[in-house]
Design a protein around this motif. Structure first.
Motif, PDB file in Angstrom:
ATOM      1  N   TYR A  67       0.823  -1.210   0.000  1.00 34.50           N
ATOM      2  CA  TYR A  67       0.000   0.000   0.000  1.00 34.50           C
ATOM      3  C   TYR A  67       0.858   1.261   0.000  1.00 34.50           C
ATOM      4  O   TYR A  67       0.507   2.269  -0.627  1.00 34.50           O
ATOM      5  N   VAL A  68       2.013   1.212   0.692  1.00 33.17           N
ATOM      6  CA  VAL A  68       2.877   2.397   0.770  1.00 33.17           C
ATOM      7  C   VAL A  68       3.407   2.773  -0.609  1.00 33.17           C
ATOM      8  O   VAL A  68       3.555   3.952  -0.916  1.00 33.17           O
ATOM      9  N   THR A  69       3.640   1.767  -1.449  1.00 30.80           N
ATOM     10  CA  THR A  69       4.156   2.059  -2.791  1.00 30.80           C
ATOM     11  C   THR A  69       3.141   2.824  -3.632  1.00 30.80           C
ATOM     12  O   THR A  69       3.501   3.434  -4.631  1.00 30.80           O
ATOM     13  N   THR A  70       1.871   2.824  -3.204  1.00 34.20           N
ATOM     14  CA  THR A  70       0.859   3.634  -3.892  1.00 34.20           C
ATOM     15  C   THR A  70       0.579   4.935  -3.144  1.00 34.20           C
ATOM     16  O   THR A  70       0.186   5.918  -3.755  1.00 34.20           O
ATOM     17  N   PHE A  71       0.775   4.958  -1.833  1.00 34.27           N
ATOM     18  CA  PHE A  71       0.607   6.200  -1.078  1.00 34.27           C
ATOM     19  C   PHE A  71       1.525   7.298  -1.594  1.00 34.27           C
ATOM     20  O   PHE A  71       1.213   8.481  -1.476  1.00 34.27           O
ATOM     21  N   VAL A  72       2.684   6.936  -2.106  1.00 28.74           N
ATOM     22  CA  VAL A  72       3.683   7.927  -2.520  1.00 28.74           C
ATOM     23  C   VAL A  72       3.487   8.436  -3.940  1.00 28.74           C
ATOM     24  O   VAL A  72       4.222   9.324  -4.387  1.00 28.74           O
TER      25      VAL A  72
ATOM     26  N   ASN B  83       6.442  10.217   1.346  1.00 32.04           N
ATOM     27  CA  ASN B  83       7.413  10.738   0.380  1.00 32.04           C
ATOM     28  C   ASN B  83       8.570  11.416   1.095  1.00 32.04           C
ATOM     29  O   ASN B  83       9.735  11.213   0.732  1.00 32.04           O
ATOM     30  N   GLY B  84       8.258  12.203   2.107  1.00 30.67           N
ATOM     31  CA  GLY B  84       9.314  12.908   2.840  1.00 30.67           C
ATOM     32  C   GLY B  84      10.254  11.944   3.535  1.00 30.67           C
ATOM     33  O   GLY B  84      11.476  12.128   3.506  1.00 30.67           O
ATOM     34  N   ALA B  85       9.706  10.910   4.147  1.00 29.53           N
ATOM     35  CA  ALA B  85      10.544   9.935   4.840  1.00 29.53           C
ATOM     36  C   ALA B  85      11.446   9.189   3.858  1.00 29.53           C
ATOM     37  O   ALA B  85      12.609   8.912   4.159  1.00 29.53           O
ATOM     38  N   THR B  86      10.923   8.882   2.676  1.00 27.30           N
ATOM     39  CA  THR B  86      11.719   8.178   1.668  1.00 27.30           C
ATOM     40  C   THR B  86      12.728   9.118   1.025  1.00 27.30           C
ATOM     41  O   THR B  86      13.915   8.782   0.909  1.00 27.30           O
ATOM     42  N   ASP B  87      12.274  10.298   0.602  1.00 20.56           N
ATOM     43  CA  ASP B  87      13.170  11.246  -0.070  1.00 20.56           C
ATOM     44  C   ASP B  87      14.327  11.683   0.813  1.00 20.56           C
ATOM     45  O   ASP B  87      15.432  11.931   0.330  1.00 20.56           O
TER      46      ASP B  87
ATOM     47  N   ALA C 268      13.133   3.192   4.110  1.00 20.95           N
ATOM     48  CA  ALA C 268      13.219   2.411   2.881  1.00 20.95           C
ATOM     49  C   ALA C 268      11.829   2.270   2.263  1.00 20.95           C
ATOM     50  O   ALA C 268      10.809   2.532   2.913  1.00 20.95           O
ATOM     51  N   GLN C 269      11.805   1.882   1.009  1.00 16.13           N
ATOM     52  CA  GLN C 269      10.564   1.514   0.327  1.00 16.13           C
ATOM     53  C   GLN C 269      10.672   0.054  -0.078  1.00 16.13           C
ATOM     54  O   GLN C 269      11.716  -0.384  -0.585  1.00 16.13           O
ATOM     55  N   ALA C 270       9.617  -0.706   0.111  1.00 14.60           N
ATOM     56  CA  ALA C 270       9.588  -2.101  -0.314  1.00 14.60           C
ATOM     57  C   ALA C 270       9.564  -2.183  -1.835  1.00 14.60           C
ATOM     58  O   ALA C 270       9.105  -1.251  -2.504  1.00 14.60           O
TER      59      ALA C 270
END
Length: 189
Positions: free
Chosen positions: A28-33, A68-72, A77-79
C-alpha cells in the motif's frame, strides 16, 4: 508507539534481512507515494481508509506526503513493488490472506505505477542508537505493520536508553483497541 525503530523497519522491507511478509503488507505504501495518491482512482485511498481527521482526499493527501518525505530524506526504505502475479504466487505462504487479497486489489487497481524504483529503495540515513527510554507497543492485529515479526523486534538493539515492548490485542491504532480493557492496558503502560 506502534511502529518499530526506523532502522529495523527499513531493514524489514528492503535488503538482505527483509521480511517477505512485511514486503507484502507494505505494498500500500508504494501507492501512497504516487502524486495525488489520495484522489487517484475515484478517491480510492480516502474512501478505503476513511481517515476521521480529514474531510476530503485533498486534506488526506497532506498526511500521505509524510511517506514521500521519509523516503526522499533517506530515513525510510521503500519495499519493492510486487506485481499481481507475484502477490498471487505468495498465497500459500501468506500469514494474512485477507490483507494479501487487499494488496492484490490495490495492485490490480494501481498497476505497477511507482514513484520510486520498482526494486525498492534502501534507507540511506540510519537513525542509529536512541539514548532515551522507548516504549514499543505492538498491535498484533495490525495488517500493515507486522510489528510482531522477528526483524522488528530488533528495535530493542537500537534503544540503548531503555526499552520496553508490549504486545496488544489491537490493530494499528493501539490507543483505540476493539476491546476497551485492552486500550486501558495500553494506556496504563
Amino acid at each position: 508507539l506502534s511502529i518499530p525503530h526506523a532502522d529495523a523497519f527499513s531493514d524489514g522491507i528492503f535488503g538482505e534481512s527483509a521480511d517477505l511478509q512485511q514486503q507484502i503488507a507494505s505494498q500500500y505504501v508504494t501507492t501512497f507515494v504516487l502524486p495525488n495518491s489520495a484522489s487517484l482512482h475515484d478517491d480510492y485511498w480516502f474512501k478505503s481508509v476513511k481517515p476521521p481527521s480529514f474531510n476530503s482526499s485533498e486534506e488526506y493527501q497532506r498526511a500521505l506526503w509524510w511517506y514521500n518525505g521519509a523516503t526522499d530524506s533517506g530515513n525510510m526504505a521503500q519495499a519493492p513493488v510486487m506485481s499481481v502475479d507475484r502477490l498471487r504466487s505468495l498465497r500459500n505462504s501468506s500469514i494474512d490472506v485477507k490483507w494479501l487479497d487487499k494488496m492484490i486489489e490495490v495492485r490490480e487497481l494501481f498497476g505497477m505505477a511507482a514513484e520510486y524504483p520498482l526494486q525498492g529503495v534502501p534507507q540511506t540515513v540510519r537513525v542509529g542508537h536512541v539514548n532515551m527510554p522507548v516504549l514499543y507497543i505492538c498491535g498484533l492485529g495490525d495488517h500493515s505493520d507486522l510489528c510482531g515479526r522477528p526483524v522488528f523486534k530488533r528495535s530493542a538493539e537500537y534503544c540503548v536508553g531503555g526499552y520496553r515492548y508490549l504486545q496488544a490485542d489491537c490493530g494499528h491504532n493501539v490507543l483505540d483497541c476493539d476491546k476497551s480493557e485492552e486500550t486501558d492496558r495500553v494506556e496504563r503502560t
